[in-house]
Enzyme design. Structure first.
Site, short mmCIF file in Angstrom:
data_model
loop_
_atom_site.label_atom_id
_atom_site.label_comp_id
_atom_site.label_asym_id
_atom_site.label_seq_id
_atom_site.Cartn_x
_atom_site.Cartn_y
_atom_site.Cartn_z
N ASP A 58 0.90 -1.10 -0.08
CA ASP A 58 -0.08 0.08 -0.04
C ASP A 58 0.92 1.40 -0.01
O ASP A 58 0.87 2.22 0.90
CB ASP A 58 -1.01 0.03 1.42
CG ASP A 58 -1.63 -1.19 1.46
OD1 ASP A 58 -2.15 -1.76 0.51
OD2 ASP A 58 -1.84 -1.65 2.66
N GLU A 266 -11.64 0.16 -2.78
CA GLU A 266 -10.90 0.86 -1.72
C GLU A 266 -9.77 1.61 -2.60
O GLU A 266 -9.81 1.70 -3.73
CB GLU A 266 -10.22 -0.24 -0.95
CG GLU A 266 -9.40 -1.37 -1.52
CD GLU A 266 -8.95 -2.50 -0.54
OE1 GLU A 266 -9.37 -2.48 0.54
OE2 GLU A 266 -8.14 -3.35 -0.98
#
Length: 365
Positions: A58, A266
């Site tokens: 991420d 997301e």
């Protein structure tokens, strides 16, 4: 739940295999599968891991003081059972990394924030982001509170590498996951956030937390929207209400819940290019990073296409930054581990076409 995750993981692997000749079919035996994943001689990756001594994912990248700083998740083998809510992504601290040049040495600045130092935190430090204003650096992070509800916190430092000191409470009115902060050319900062399934966004549809909500809407109804809020001048609270980020198809209609190739899941991110605002995001169970373009940081944003095709592994999460006149995509895959929850960050050049659209990136060659 675990059976569903395995099924979707297999789908993701097949999607990657369609992109890369020579990718082998996953085996049920976990040891064999891991050996196959690590057999890089039979796979060709677009880029190599930036960090190999710990697992990272991420990646949120920013340019501060002429350097690239990367704020990733820190994956660990926590021994937590795997499920569709992502409980096995049980991160407990953050490291910050920096690079003076693309392709140059990457420096690990050590632990920037530990979950034990966040007074209100319960478990699971998920994907963070960072920002800078008036000499202070801000680290935004989602973590479940002691009631197991995801909230978004903020920590501050005088250095982009930390260490960061957390505020005693989460940001009032914050919820869900994946905070991404964009500061416009006028100095106004906005936070974009949200994630369905384990990210709990679907539990806030009524404005209050509902633990019994379905994982996401289905049928011919509008998909759940990511959220945004203007940040206060001190970057510590929301300056106004949380708003929907509207995503439209090319016919100007809202993207539907059943359109899993296009709907938001997301990993929101915003960058600005030639006066236009680019909202990019992950589709989750179909594993694309898509992008949409708007005329305002508040949207609406019109879907344009796929920015990044599925990576090796289940999750797909990214950031975009400009450095010395070129644009770069930061992303992750599971090249080093072959396991969905032990990932490694990567980067590659991102190219805007003359009409403003973005060339689709294939992570496997």
């Amino acid at each position: 739940m675990k059976k569903q995750m395995v099924k979707r993981s297999a789908f993701a692997f097949m999607a990657v295999a369609a992109l890369a000749s020579g990718c082998q079919k996953a085996e049920n035996n976990s040891e064999t599968a891991t050996q196959e994943q690590n057999n890089t001689s039979e796979k060709k990756y677009l880029s190599q891991p930036l960090v190999s001594d710990i697992y990272t994912a991420d990646p949120s990248a920013h340019v501060f003081n002429g350097k690239i700083y990367i704020y990733p998740s820190h994956d660990i083998e926590a021994g937590t059972p795997e499920n569709d809510n992502g409980d096995h992504f049980d991160m407990r601290d953050y490291h910050v990394f920096s690079m003076d040049s693309v392709g140059g040495k990457i420096t690990d600045h050590g632990v920037a924030l530990d979950i034990k130092d966040i007074p209100w935190a319960g478990r699971q430090l998920w994907a963070p982001d960072a920002a800078h204003k008036n000499g202070t650096y801000y680290l935004y992070f989602p973590v479940k509170d002691k009631q197991d509800i995801f909230r978004i916190g903020v920590a501050t430092s005088t250095s982009p590498s930390g260490p960061f000191k957390p505020q005693p409470e989460p940001i009032p009115g914050s919820f869900s996951i994946d905070p991404a902060v964009f500061t416009d050319t006028d100095g106004t900062s906005y936070m974009y956030f949200g994630g369905i399934w384990g990210g709990q966004l679907q539990r806030w549809q009524t404005g209050k937390y509902d633990s019994t909500a379905a994982p996401e809407p289905s049928g011919n109804v509008a998909a759940l929207t990511p959220k945004m809020a203007k940040l206060s001048s001190d970057m510590l609270t929301f300056d106004g209400p949380v708003k929907d980020v509207v995503l439209l198809d090319k016919e100007g209609k809202k993207i539907m819940a059943d359109d899993h190739d296009k709907r938001f899941f997301e990993a929101a991110w915003v960058h600005k290019y030639n006066g236009k605002y680019y909202f990019s995001y992950s589709t989750g169970d179909t594993h694309f990073i898509n992008y949409a373009i708007g005329d305002s940081p508040a949207g609406p944003f019109t879907y344009q296409g796929v920015l990044l095709n599925p990576v090796e592994g289940w999750t797909n999460h990214h950031s975009i930054a400009e450095f010395k006149g070129k644009w770069y995509l930061f992303y992750h895959d599971t090249q080093l581990s072959g396991k969905t929850h032990l990932r490694n960050i990567k980067m590659t050049e991102l190219k805007h076409r003359s009409d403003g659209t973005i060339e689709t990136i294939n992570p496997m060659l």
